[in-house]
Design a protein around this motif. Structure first.
Motif, PDB file in Angstrom:
ATOM      1  N   THR A  21      17.551  -7.376   5.200  1.00 37.40           N
ATOM      2  CA  THR A  21      17.187  -6.190   4.411  1.00 37.40           C
ATOM      3  C   THR A  21      18.420  -5.331   4.149  1.00 37.40           C
ATOM      4  OG1 THR A  21      14.942  -6.128   5.330  1.00 37.40           O
ATOM      5  CG2 THR A  21      15.795  -4.076   4.434  1.00 37.40           C
ATOM      6  N   PHE A  22      19.247  -5.150   5.193  1.00 41.84           N
ATOM      7  CA  PHE A  22      20.477  -4.359   5.056  1.00 41.84           C
ATOM      8  C   PHE A  22      21.486  -5.055   4.127  1.00 41.84           C
ATOM      9  CE2 PHE A  22      20.907  -0.622   7.888  1.00 41.84           C
ATOM     10  CZ  PHE A  22      19.627  -0.603   8.401  1.00 41.84           C
ATOM     11  N   ILE A  23      21.679  -6.372   4.324  1.00 44.29           N
ATOM     12  CA  ILE A  23      22.674  -7.099   3.502  1.00 44.29           C
ATOM     13  C   ILE A  23      22.294  -7.010   2.020  1.00 44.29           C
ATOM     14  CG2 ILE A  23      23.552  -9.416   2.937  1.00 44.29           C
ATOM     15  CD1 ILE A  23      23.354 -10.002   6.013  1.00 44.29           C
ATOM     16  N   ILE A  29      18.749 -10.373  -6.323  1.00 49.02           N
ATOM     17  CA  ILE A  29      19.061  -9.679  -5.059  1.00 49.02           C
ATOM     18  C   ILE A  29      17.913  -8.746  -4.674  1.00 49.02           C
ATOM     19  CG2 ILE A  29      20.724  -8.171  -3.871  1.00 49.02           C
ATOM     20  CD1 ILE A  29      21.795 -10.961  -4.661  1.00 49.02           C
ATOM     21  N   LYS A  30      17.300  -8.102  -5.682  1.00 49.82           N
ATOM     22  CA  LYS A  30      16.167  -7.214  -5.381  1.00 49.82           C
ATOM     23  C   LYS A  30      14.990  -8.026  -4.832  1.00 49.82           C
ATOM     24  CE  LYS A  30      15.260  -3.644  -8.222  1.00 49.82           C
ATOM     25  NZ  LYS A  30      14.544  -2.874  -9.300  1.00 49.82           N
ATOM     26  N   ALA A  31      14.781  -9.231  -5.392  1.00 45.33           N
ATOM     27  CA  ALA A  31      13.705 -10.099  -4.883  1.00 45.33           C
ATOM     28  C   ALA A  31      13.980 -10.484  -3.428  1.00 45.33           C
ATOM     29  CB  ALA A  31      13.602 -11.344  -5.755  1.00 45.33           C
ATOM     30  N   LEU A  32      15.230 -10.846  -3.121  1.00 47.28           N
ATOM     31  CA  LEU A  32      15.590 -11.224  -1.745  1.00 47.28           C
ATOM     32  C   LEU A  32      15.477 -10.011  -0.813  1.00 47.28           C
ATOM     33  CD1 LEU A  32      18.628 -13.534  -2.608  1.00 47.28           C
ATOM     34  CD2 LEU A  32      16.393 -14.259  -1.695  1.00 47.28           C
ATOM     35  N   HIS A  33      15.799  -8.819  -1.337  1.00 51.63           N
ATOM     36  CA  HIS A  33      15.664  -7.585  -0.556  1.00 51.63           C
ATOM     37  C   HIS A  33      14.202  -7.359  -0.183  1.00 51.63           C
ATOM     38  CE1 HIS A  33      16.448  -3.513   0.792  1.00 51.63           C
ATOM     39  NE2 HIS A  33      15.718  -2.980  -0.162  1.00 51.63           N
ATOM     40  N   LEU A  34      13.329  -7.510  -1.172  1.00 50.61           N
ATOM     41  CA  LEU A  34      11.895  -7.283  -0.924  1.00 50.61           C
ATOM     42  C   LEU A  34      11.310  -8.318   0.029  1.00 50.61           C
ATOM     43  CD1 LEU A  34      10.300  -6.003  -4.224  1.00 50.61           C
ATOM     44  CD2 LEU A  34      10.982  -4.786  -2.186  1.00 50.61           C
ATOM     45  N   ILE A  35      11.736  -9.598  -0.084  1.00 45.84           N
ATOM     46  CA  ILE A  35      11.243 -10.634   0.831  1.00 45.84           C
ATOM     47  C   ILE A  35      11.647 -10.274   2.265  1.00 45.84           C
ATOM     48  CG2 ILE A  35      11.543 -13.058   1.516  1.00 45.84           C
ATOM     49  CD1 ILE A  35      11.977 -13.577  -1.609  1.00 45.84           C
ATOM     50  N   SER A  36      12.891  -9.817   2.421  1.00 49.16           N
ATOM     51  CA  SER A  36      13.374  -9.418   3.758  1.00 49.16           C
ATOM     52  C   SER A  36      12.593  -8.213   4.273  1.00 49.16           C
ATOM     53  CB  SER A  36      14.862  -9.054   3.688  1.00 49.16           C
ATOM     54  OG  SER A  36      15.594 -10.011   2.951  1.00 49.16           O
ATOM     55  N   VAL A  37      12.361  -7.233   3.382  1.00 52.01           N
ATOM     56  CA  VAL A  37      11.607  -6.031   3.762  1.00 52.01           C
ATOM     57  C   VAL A  37      10.205  -6.403   4.250  1.00 52.01           C
ATOM     58  CG1 VAL A  37      10.396  -4.043   2.767  1.00 52.01           C
ATOM     59  CG2 VAL A  37      12.826  -4.333   2.327  1.00 52.01           C
ATOM     60  N   ILE A  38       9.526  -7.317   3.533  1.00 56.52           N
ATOM     61  CA  ILE A  38       8.154  -7.710   3.910  1.00 56.52           C
ATOM     62  C   ILE A  38       8.153  -8.334   5.306  1.00 56.52           C
ATOM     63  CG2 ILE A  38       6.257  -9.300   3.364  1.00 56.52           C
ATOM     64  CD1 ILE A  38       7.057  -8.817   0.344  1.00 56.52           C
ATOM     65  N   LEU A  73      21.468 -11.220 -11.827  1.00 51.05           N
ATOM     66  CA  LEU A  73      21.806 -11.182 -10.402  1.00 51.05           C
ATOM     67  C   LEU A  73      21.056 -10.043  -9.701  1.00 51.05           C
ATOM     68  CD1 LEU A  73      23.558 -12.089  -7.963  1.00 51.05           C
ATOM     69  CD2 LEU A  73      25.282 -10.418  -8.740  1.00 51.05           C
ATOM     70  N   TYR A  74      20.992  -8.853 -10.348  1.00 51.33           N
ATOM     71  CA  TYR A  74      20.361  -7.683  -9.733  1.00 51.33           C
ATOM     72  C   TYR A  74      18.903  -7.985  -9.361  1.00 51.33           C
ATOM     73  CZ  TYR A  74      19.539  -2.719  -8.828  1.00 51.33           C
ATOM     74  OH  TYR A  74      19.254  -1.521  -8.228  1.00 51.33           O
ATOM     75  N   SER A  75      18.207  -8.667 -10.278  1.00 52.99           N
ATOM     76  CA  SER A  75      16.789  -8.982 -10.018  1.00 52.99           C
ATOM     77  C   SER A  75      16.656  -9.984  -8.865  1.00 52.99           C
ATOM     78  CB  SER A  75      16.143  -9.562 -11.277  1.00 52.99           C
ATOM     79  OG  SER A  75      16.284  -8.665 -12.354  1.00 52.99           O
ATOM     80  N   ALA A  92      16.412  10.650   0.224  1.00 50.07           N
ATOM     81  CA  ALA A  92      15.173  10.655   1.016  1.00 50.07           C
ATOM     82  C   ALA A  92      14.895   9.256   1.562  1.00 50.07           C
ATOM     83  CB  ALA A  92      14.009  11.120   0.134  1.00 50.07           C
ATOM     84  N   LYS A  93      15.068   8.217   0.692  1.00 52.18           N
ATOM     85  CA  LYS A  93      14.824   6.836   1.139  1.00 52.18           C
ATOM     86  C   LYS A  93      15.756   6.482   2.299  1.00 52.18           C
ATOM     87  CE  LYS A  93      14.848   1.984   0.070  1.00 52.18           C
ATOM     88  NZ  LYS A  93      15.240   0.864  -0.767  1.00 52.18           N
ATOM     89  N   LEU A  94      17.046   6.808   2.128  1.00 46.39           N
ATOM     90  CA  LEU A  94      18.033   6.468   3.163  1.00 46.39           C
ATOM     91  C   LEU A  94      17.689   7.141   4.493  1.00 46.39           C
ATOM     92  CD1 LEU A  94      20.619   4.920   3.740  1.00 46.39           C
ATOM     93  CD2 LEU A  94      21.925   6.923   2.967  1.00 46.39           C
ATOM     94  N   MET A 138       9.263   6.586  -2.368  1.00 48.44           N
ATOM     95  CA  MET A 138      10.535   7.138  -2.841  1.00 48.44           C
ATOM     96  C   MET A 138      11.234   6.170  -3.809  1.00 48.44           C
ATOM     97  SD  MET A 138      11.045  10.122  -1.932  1.00 48.44           S
ATOM     98  CE  MET A 138       9.535  10.862  -1.350  1.00 48.44           C
ATOM     99  N   VAL A 139      11.272   4.873  -3.458  1.00 46.58           N
ATOM    100  CA  VAL A 139      12.077   3.950  -4.271  1.00 46.58           C
ATOM    101  C   VAL A 139      11.341   3.470  -5.522  1.00 46.58           C
ATOM    102  CG1 VAL A 139      11.432   1.807  -3.066  1.00 46.58           C
ATOM    103  CG2 VAL A 139      13.697   2.013  -4.097  1.00 46.58           C
ATOM    104  N   ILE A 140       9.989   3.443  -5.470  1.00 46.92           N
ATOM    105  CA  ILE A 140       9.236   2.992  -6.656  1.00 46.92           C
ATOM    106  C   ILE A 140       8.958   4.166  -7.606  1.00 46.92           C
ATOM    107  CG2 ILE A 140       7.049   2.031  -7.450  1.00 46.92           C
ATOM    108  CD1 ILE A 140       8.485  -0.164  -6.155  1.00 46.92           C
ATOM    109  N   VAL A 141       8.451   5.289  -7.076  1.00 49.76           N
ATOM    110  CA  VAL A 141       8.080   6.438  -7.911  1.00 49.76           C
ATOM    111  C   VAL A 141       9.300   7.276  -8.274  1.00 49.76           C
ATOM    112  CG1 VAL A 141       6.610   8.493  -8.049  1.00 49.76           C
ATOM    113  CG2 VAL A 141       5.818   6.464  -6.768  1.00 49.76           C
ATOM    114  N   LYS A 142      10.299   7.311  -7.374  1.00 55.13           N
ATOM    115  CA  LYS A 142      11.510   8.137  -7.578  1.00 55.13           C
ATOM    116  C   LYS A 142      11.111   9.565  -7.991  1.00 55.13           C
ATOM    117  CE  LYS A 142      14.641   4.298  -8.707  1.00 55.13           C
ATOM    118  NZ  LYS A 142      13.852   3.060  -8.573  1.00 55.13           N
ATOM    119  N   PRO A 143      10.329  10.283  -7.148  1.00 55.25           N
ATOM    120  CA  PRO A 143       9.742  11.573  -7.548  1.00 55.25           C
ATOM    121  C   PRO A 143      10.760  12.675  -7.798  1.00 55.25           C
ATOM    122  CG  PRO A 143       9.372  11.171  -5.210  1.00 55.25           C
ATOM    123  CD  PRO A 143       9.996   9.928  -5.766  1.00 55.25           C
TER     124      PRO A 143
END
Ligand code: HEM
Length: 146
Positions: free
Chosen positions: A66-68, A9-18, A5-7, A89-91, A140-145
């Motif tokens: 994107t928010f949902i 939702i993350k895919a749907l999040h990224l589609i919305s972000v794009i 499920l997590y993957s 930082a991302k938020l 921030m979200v990919i590298v998580k520095p």
């Protein structure tokens, strides 16, 4: 059917972000050209239709999605996320991106009412803001520095 499920939702999040970012990068570009034509001109009326449809049919729904899906990921991720610097930082930059969305929406209403007084140079600079915010958010979200 693969993937947890997590993957999904993350895919749907990224589609919305794009979709949200595509609109956030295109709308101020329309404002650059719109600020260069006379209020009330046929060109200005065409820009009004393009801007209204881009904001209402793409940018607003994409931000909502994107928010949902983002908040859904937040819930699935668990409370640990709040102890992680990259998330704070991302938020912060997501809140700034949402504020930028608000300004784009307000400027559209000014164009719609033929009361825009800002220059093409102003909108060229404004066009860079969502780009810079997007770069920081993704790092921030990919590298998580931190
Ligand atoms: C309310 C807004 C948002 C919330 C609540 C949110 C929340 C989240 C959460 C919890 C994750 C999962 C992190 C992980 O699994 O490591 C995530 C992933 C992601 N978010 Fe967001 N996000 C939001 C907005 C955005 C925006 C505006 C962008 C880009 C401009 C973005 C880009 C990403 C990317 C690229 C990932 C995938 C990271 C990975 O695969 O590890 N998010 N988001």
């Amino acid at each position: 059917m693969g993937g947890d499920l997590y993957s999904w939702i993350k895919a749907l999040h990224l589609i919305s972000v794009i979709a949200w970012m595509a609109g956030m990068l295109y709308l101020p570009r329309l404002y650059v050209y719109h600020a260069g034509v006379a209020a009330g001109s046929p060109e200005s009326e065409v820009f009004k239709v393009m801007e209204r449809r881009l904001l209402r049919a793409i940018i607003n729904p994409a931000m909502g999605a994107t928010f949902i899906f983002g908040i859904w990921l937040l819930v699935l991720y668990g409370p640990d996320i709040w102890s992680q610097g990259w998330w704070h930082a991302k938020l912060t930059f997501v809140i700034l991106m949402t504020a930028a969305h608000g300004f784009l929406s307000r400027w559209r209403k000014d164009f719609e009412a033929d009361r825009n007084t800002r220059s093409t140079v102003f909108y060229r600079v404004a066009n860079e803001v969502p780009t810079v915010l997007m770069i920081v958010i993704v790092v921030m979200v990919i590298v998580k520095p931190f």
